[in-house]
Design an enzyme around this catalytic site. Sequence first.
Site, PDB file in Angstrom:
ATOM      1  N   VAL A 116     -35.312  17.763  22.351  1.00 57.04           N
ATOM      2  CA  VAL A 116     -35.687  17.601  21.083  1.00 57.04           C
ATOM      3  C   VAL A 116     -35.026  18.605  20.115  1.00 57.04           C
ATOM      4  O   VAL A 116     -35.363  19.895  20.387  1.00 57.04           O
ATOM      5  CB  VAL A 116     -37.341  17.371  20.844  1.00 57.04           C
ATOM      6  N   CYS A 117     -34.528  18.247  19.187  1.00 60.19           N
ATOM      7  CA  CYS A 117     -33.774  18.968  18.014  1.00 60.19           C
ATOM      8  C   CYS A 117     -34.712  19.744  16.739  1.00 60.19           C
ATOM      9  O   CYS A 117     -34.564  20.516  16.285  1.00 60.19           O
ATOM     10  CB  CYS A 117     -32.424  18.683  17.475  1.00 60.19           C
ATOM     11  N   LYS A 118     -35.708  19.157  16.688  1.00 59.95           N
ATOM     12  CA  LYS A 118     -36.687  19.237  15.573  1.00 59.95           C
ATOM     13  C   LYS A 118     -36.954  20.822  15.361  1.00 59.95           C
ATOM     14  O   LYS A 118     -36.784  21.298  14.027  1.00 59.95           O
ATOM     15  CB  LYS A 118     -38.085  18.525  15.496  1.00 59.95           C
ATOM     16  N   VAL A 120     -35.407  23.443  15.962  1.00 56.11           N
ATOM     17  CA  VAL A 120     -34.169  24.321  15.786  1.00 56.11           C
ATOM     18  C   VAL A 120     -33.186  23.666  14.578  1.00 56.11           C
ATOM     19  O   VAL A 120     -32.294  24.315  13.923  1.00 56.11           O
ATOM     20  CB  VAL A 120     -33.230  24.573  16.804  1.00 56.11           C
ATOM     21  N   SER A 121     -33.660  22.616  13.926  1.00 51.48           N
ATOM     22  CA  SER A 121     -32.838  22.116  12.950  1.00 51.48           C
ATOM     23  C   SER A 121     -32.923  22.798  11.766  1.00 51.48           C
ATOM     24  O   SER A 121     -33.796  23.040  11.319  1.00 51.48           O
ATOM     25  CB  SER A 121     -33.374  20.547  12.846  1.00 51.48           C
TER      26      SER A 121
END
Length: 382
Positions: A116-118, A120-121
């Site tokens: 999941v990128c959330k 570090v986005s």
Amino acid sequence: MANFFIEQQLGAVAREQGTSVRSLRSRIREVTSGLTLATACSGTDSPIVLAKCLGLESSFSCEFDKLKQEWIMANFPEVQRLFCDIKTLRRNEVLNLITGAKERVPSADIFITGFVCKSVSTENNDRKAYKNCIKEGSGETGETFSGMMDYIKKHTPLVVIAENVKGITTKNDGNPPVILQVVDAMKKAGYHFDYKLLNTSDFIIPQSRNRCWMVGLRRDQFSECDVEEIFDMVEQMKSPAMDLKKYFKHFKVGRMGMPPKQTLNARQRRVIKAGLKKAKQRSPRDQVIVDVAKSDKRAPTQLNRTPCLVANSTPFWHNQNRFLSAEEVLALQGIFAKDFKAAKKTFLTKHRRLCHDLTGNAFSMSVCSAVLSSVLLKLCDV
């Protein structure tokens, strides 16, 4: 259609090496015989399409979202194991959603995974709270990365390929980029490891999408320079994006899954106006695409290609005065009905918004193809 990307990319390497695509494909087929591929959190599970083209066997898939699970089962009936949570892969047995029974999680030679990128986005306003998310296993990024690493440590795949957003490579509130924590974790797990920012628009598809692609090679089978040589081959495979109109025409992309409402509201018109100001140097022939889901301050705009498509994107084609269809946005990730048989039968008509979500969270087929093909060519030399 995925085979088109493979042929183009192997062609570039063949010219560089003074050989033929047929010869390279033959070598790849020899090395992939008996090798297995597992995927996790890859969105559309496009690596399975590539695996079939390149001679790899599918070991298992892993996807948390229920509608995306349906997508995988409908498009890939040959997949015999589908697990639902990457954080459970460390267990000896996990529920197989296809059989309804608990099964042993198998090892795989090649593990292609997202996490999941959330956290570090750069679009996450709470990003600075997750400056050590990989090290601490915190936030959705850290938790899913920990699940990924648990599988890697237990099953030691020969190759690991991973993808995440560009934000993982940038400083976080003055702190070092989180990607360095990923590098440290993979090296401690026994892998030579490196990463590179790759833009989808450098691999035929007309979408500006910069993503961090990572490759880990098990240290007992590879040397440190092998990772660098893989990314060198990926560079050789670069090919400029087709013009948007030519791309849709070349791949015979239709307009299934059009939004029911085609008129812009007042806020969206302001975004278009801001986007046109950004593109003031355009020529009369340039196609202007603006993501009207964003604010007029951001107004992501590109000429002859789309801005980066995320799950909530609403791309508007100014020259044609219309929104893009679900079929078109999927195509902008290299997802075509020819490779995904259930897309046209079910998802483009009944799950239009899911197609947009899949587009925003999927691996770009052409980039994944370049990385996987380069890995397999390197395996030919080991």
